[in-house]
Enzyme design. Sequence first.
Site: not given
Ligand code: NAD
Ligand code: UDP
Length: 319
Positions: A152, A195, A278
């Site tokens: 990722y 969450v 992590d």
């Molecule tokens: P999510 O998994 O809910 O949404 C991602 C969407 O992308 C899904 O609907 C999935 O089906 C679609 N997708 C994945 N691969 C695909 C492909 N090859 N073709 C078409 N669709 C595809 O995740 P999210 O939390 O909504 O995240 C959305 C974006 O924001 C991601 O790029 C993620 O890296 C970025 N992002 C999210 C967070 C967060 O906290 N939610 C944090 C940092 C970055």
């Molecule tokens: N985490 C946890 N329990 C869970 C999922 C995640 O304690 O069921 C921890 C995880 O190891 C990390 C933090 O919570 O330290 C945030 O994890 P999350 O998957 O939400 O996001 P990211 O690691 O991408 O920040």
Amino acid sequence: MLSSLAGRHVVVLGAAGFLGSHLCSRLLGVGARVTAIDNFITGDADNLAALMGDERFALVKYDVTDYLHVAGQVDDVLHFASPASPADYLRWPIQTLKVGSLGTHKALGLARAKSARFLLASTSEVYGDPLVNPQPESYWGNVNPIGPRGVYDEAKRFAEALTLAYHRQHDLDVRISRTFNTYGPYMRVLDGRAVPAFFAAALRDRPLPVYGDGSQTRSLCYVDDQIEGLLRLLVSDYVGPVNIGNPEEVTILELAEAIQDAVGNHPGVAFHPSPTDDPKVRRPDTTLAEEVLGWKASVDLTDGLSRTVDWFRQQLAGR
Ligand code: NAD
Ligand code: UDP
């Protein structure tokens, strides 16, 4: 400020996911026309059900790692397609690398062909397990490229590099958000992030699964704040990564406590092994966002969690 989006044709990739579905709804709300594209690998068309009747909205099932064609004029391409939960990208490592590399290439190609503005959803994971806290955009990060999270982190780092290469070589108008942990309604109950996992456990009266000793930190942004920041970035003229997140930093044990308080049920926590690589700390330096977007998060953790609890209650009611 977002009124300049009215009447524009915006293509949202990854539209059926958590952030994508909120983006589509907000874009329609400010008067844009939206073409939503998703292959549903981690998303769900149900997230967009409320928008289906709107004639300015269209949903297409498609894998964005294949050649992307959208008919007619396109004004903006928003690339949110990618698994985003650690559990998802560990389950789909090759798809994650492909959508961050090939998918970003196709998305940039579409934007270039249409002379559209392009926004990449990058991530705080480009900082890896950071050695400076908080993280400013100038920090290059501490990423293990060959660890399980590398699929990722490196895909997003490559995506940022490709986005800026299109800007430098083809003069494409680009934006890059470095989004920090965001939460709220429309997160999947089982997506594996802290969450949803903590809400599900608290609502089921089971101990909340804490990985490691729970002393690691995150800074959580409520989704409405995140979407406002993202759209302000889109309409700004700032090229280059901008942190979009809430700097309120908490330990994972504090998050577990806050979610139990929001639910009104306190089953306690159960400790599980820490995942490989992590990050131990994470907090955005949002000085740049405040300066160039006039934006900072306004919803604190207690308020955001209380706005989120009903979503998870409803999701679990049918199970
Ligand atoms: P999510 O998994 O809910 O949404 C991602 C969407 O992308 C899904 O609907 C999935 O089906 C679609 N997708 C994945 N691969 C695909 C492909 N090859 N073709 C078409 N669709 C595809 O995740 P999210 O939390 O909504 O995240 C959305 C974006 O924001 C991601 O790029 C993620 O890296 C970025 N992002 C999210 C967070 C967060 O906290 N939610 C944090 C940092 C970055
Ligand atoms: N985490 C946890 N329990 C869970 C999922 C995640 O304690 O069921 C921890 C995880 O190891 C990390 C933090 O919570 O330290 C945030 O994890 P999350 O998957 O939400 O996001 P990211 O690691 O991408 O920040």
